[in-house]
Design an enzyme around this catalytic site. Structure first.
Site, PDB file in Angstrom:
ATOM      1  N   ASN A  98      -1.486  -1.339   2.039  1.00  0.00           N
ATOM      2  CA  ASN A  98      -0.050  -1.551   1.885  1.00  0.00           C
ATOM      3  C   ASN A  98       0.427  -2.706   2.767  1.00  0.00           C
ATOM      4  O   ASN A  98       0.692  -3.801   2.280  1.00  0.00           O
ATOM      5  CB  ASN A  98       0.697  -0.244   2.208  1.00  0.00           C
ATOM      6  CG  ASN A  98       2.151  -0.301   1.803  1.00  0.00           C
ATOM      7  OD1 ASN A  98       2.703  -1.368   1.594  1.00  0.00           O
ATOM      8  ND2 ASN A  98       2.784   0.845   1.686  1.00  0.00           N
ATOM      9  N   ASP A  99       0.483  -2.464   4.073  1.00  0.00           N
ATOM     10  CA  ASP A  99       1.048  -3.482   4.962  1.00  0.00           C
ATOM     11  C   ASP A  99       0.269  -4.798   4.923  1.00  0.00           C
ATOM     12  O   ASP A  99       0.861  -5.871   5.058  1.00  0.00           O
ATOM     13  CB  ASP A  99       1.086  -2.956   6.397  1.00  0.00           C
ATOM     14  CG  ASP A  99       1.967  -1.717   6.508  1.00  0.00           C
ATOM     15  OD1 ASP A  99       2.949  -1.639   5.755  1.00  0.00           O
ATOM     16  OD2 ASP A  99       1.661  -0.850   7.336  1.00  0.00           O
TER      17      ASP A  99
END
Lengths: 93, 463
Positions: free
Chosen positions: B389-390
């Site tokens: 995600n990040d």
């Protein structure tokens, strides 16, 4: 130069040697490297053995024994787990 | 003389070992060479063992020594061979804590032998070993508990830095008193207690995502504690080995922080949640989430000429490394060029993802580092993001108000089509929205990564 000073020289040179050795490691090997160096500081087992050998009285014996167990777990566990990780790094033909 | 030479050989073997660890081809040999060095050191120290009067070691003590070593061997081996690869950071934290604890104990025992004739270097080295070792022990345990998920959020309280500062100053003051000649064991125990508390309080406010940095730092702490013990006991191999680990751990810590584009002081002294709350309001991502079904995703993958897979920790949590390797093999059979883009901090430790994929038999020349893949990303047809995600959040490049702004990312959004496999629309470890999911070229494949991948493998095989 005194013996103490000589040891201090070795200490400082080792710091720079450590920087040089590590700075070129690709990030894919950072985890095994962390684990491998973690095993190397398990050399504290030697300190534990020396301390236990020189221990007097129950408390020192107990503390020395715990230090030996912890140091031994650090050394053997550290090298084994690093080897287990590294044996998986294979290049497919 | 012979013992000194043995320790010289040990030092050379350690240095060679670390050097060889730097390349995937020689890394395993490097670890074995360092291990051989350690075995030699264990035998070389035997003639040096003597009791506090300089006499030979009694039979009872030999029994204790051997029992202790065997016990540690059994515990260490059990941990090393039973631990799951996903739990590797926890294991390293525990072994590191063990080393730190041993270093502190050795220092405390040596302190009991201090006399009026002991040199100041001797006493100061011991005090250093005691405080650093104890901080490393308690810090590692907290790091272990955090990685196991026992604390959901960073624990913060008012004036925590002031309290840590006071604690540290109190320990330094105590150390000065002891170095000046008060060799009371009560003071030593108080000193150790302060150091243990300091370790706990230092790590408590740091978020779980930053634990790898903490463990790496504590790893170098333990190295320094061992070196300090080496000074006190006058053992050159301990000094060299401990110092090498101390400096390597520092470099590794800095490299990790660099990968997240955060100064090390920011990681250690500010809880991540705080930055997050301030920036969340500035979130202005627009667009809509476009779900995709597995059959369509399989079609997209099968028709692509080049596919890049971005694995994240979510992949490891789902235990889907083998499925992703199968998918990669099936696609390769269809003539698709498949590679894996590895973010430096993917997983829970730098290089962790490489280990997890290596475990699933992914060849390491298929693993491409972030800096190499980014310039080629616009020529990639499909980018498959699995449980990451990040590390693919474009906000890191575009949104100055984002807490991860400036962190280098894998530029997944440049690929022709991005397929994101995710359990739900939940946030990543940093707790922020991901604008990538709302892009026009992004499709979301919701569901458990393992089940979805299994489905994809079957579909690609059939299609």
């Amino acid at each position: 130069m005194t013996a103490e000073m000589l040891i201090f020289f070795i200490f400082v040179l080792s710091i720079f040697l450590g920087f040089e050795l590590i700075s070129k490691v690709p990030s894919m090997l950072h985890t095994p490297l962390m684990s491998g160096t973690n095993a190397i500081h398990g050399i504290i087992l030697l300190g534990g053995m020396l301390a236990l050998a020189a221990a007097d009285g129950f408390i020192q014996h107990a503390a020395g024994f715990v230090a030996v167990v912890l140091g031994s777990a650090n050394v053997f566990g550290g090298f084994m787990v690093t080897d287990r990780m590294l044996q998986m790094f294979k290049r497919k033909k | 003389m012979i013992i000194s030479l043995a320790f010289l050989i040990v030092s050379v073997l350690f240095i060679t070992g670390i050097k060889l660890l730097a390349s995937p081809k020689t890394a395993r040999r490097g670890n074995l060479i360092a291990g051989v060095g350690m075995l030699i050191a264990l035998f070389a120290v035997l003639p040096l063992l003597h009791d506090s009067h300089g006499n030979a070691v009694s039979l009872g003590k030999w029994f204790l020594l051997i029992t202790g070593i065997l016990l540690g061997l059994i515990v260490g081996a059990a941990g090393a061979y039973k631990v799951k690869m996903t739990a590797m950071p926890q294991m390293v934290a525990l072994f590191n804590g063990a080393g730190g604890g041993a270093a502190a104990l050795v220092a405390a025992i040596e302190f009991a032998h201090v006399t009026r004739d002991s040199s100041l270097t001797f006493v100061v080295s011991m005090l250093c070993a005691a405080i650093i070792g104890a901080v490393s022990l308690s810090g590692s345990i907290i790091a272990y508990l955090k990685l196991e998920g026992h604390f959901d959020k960073p624990v913060t309280y008012p004036a925590q830095q002031a309290i840590n500062c006071v604690l540290f100053l109190a320990s330094v003051l105590l150390a000065v008193v002891m170095a000046a000649g008060s060799h009371s064991m009560v003071l030593m125990l108080l000193f150790l207690a302060l150091a243990l508390a300091l370790g706990v309080l230092m790590v408590m406010p740091i978020g779980g995502a930053d634990m790898p940095v903490v463990i790496s730092l504590l790893n170098s702490f333990t190295g320094l504690a061992v070196a300090a013990d080496g000074f006190a006991i006058n053992n050159i191999a301990m000094i060299i080995a401990g110092t090498l680990v101390g400096s390597s751990g520092t470099i590794l810590t800095l490299a990790m922080c660099q990968a997240m584009n955060r100064p090390v002081t920011n990681v250690l002294f500010s809880a991540f949640g705080k930055v997050d709350a301030a920036a969340a309001s500035a979130d202005v991502a627009t667009g809509s989430v476009k779900p995709v079904q597995a059959d369509e995703a399989a079609l997209l993958l099968g028709m692509a000429a080049r596919v890049v897979i971005v694995p994240g920790y979510g992949l490891a949590v789902a235990q889907a490394q083998h499925q992703v390797r199968q998918l990669s093999d099936e696609l390769a059979k269809k003539g698709v060029e498949v590679s894996f883009a590895i973010h430096p901090v993917a997983g829970r430790m730098p290089g962790h993802m490489n280990v997890l994929l290596a475990e699933a038999d992914v060849s390491y020349d298929q693993l491409i580092e972030m800096d190499e893949i980014n310039p080629e990303m616009d020529r990639v047809d499909v980018c498959l993001v699995i449980g990451a995600n990040d590390v693919v959040n474009p906000a890191a490049r575009e949104d100055k108000s984002s807490p991860i702004y400036g962190m280098p990312i894998i530029e997944a959004e440049k690929a022709g089509t991005v397929i994101v496999m995710k359990r739900s629309m939940g946030k990543g470890f940093a707790g922020i929205e991901n604008a990538l999911f709302l892009r026009d070229n992004c499709r979301m494949l919701f569901g458990d990564a393992k089940a979805s991948l299994q489905e994809l493998v079957t579909l690609v095989k059939a299609g």
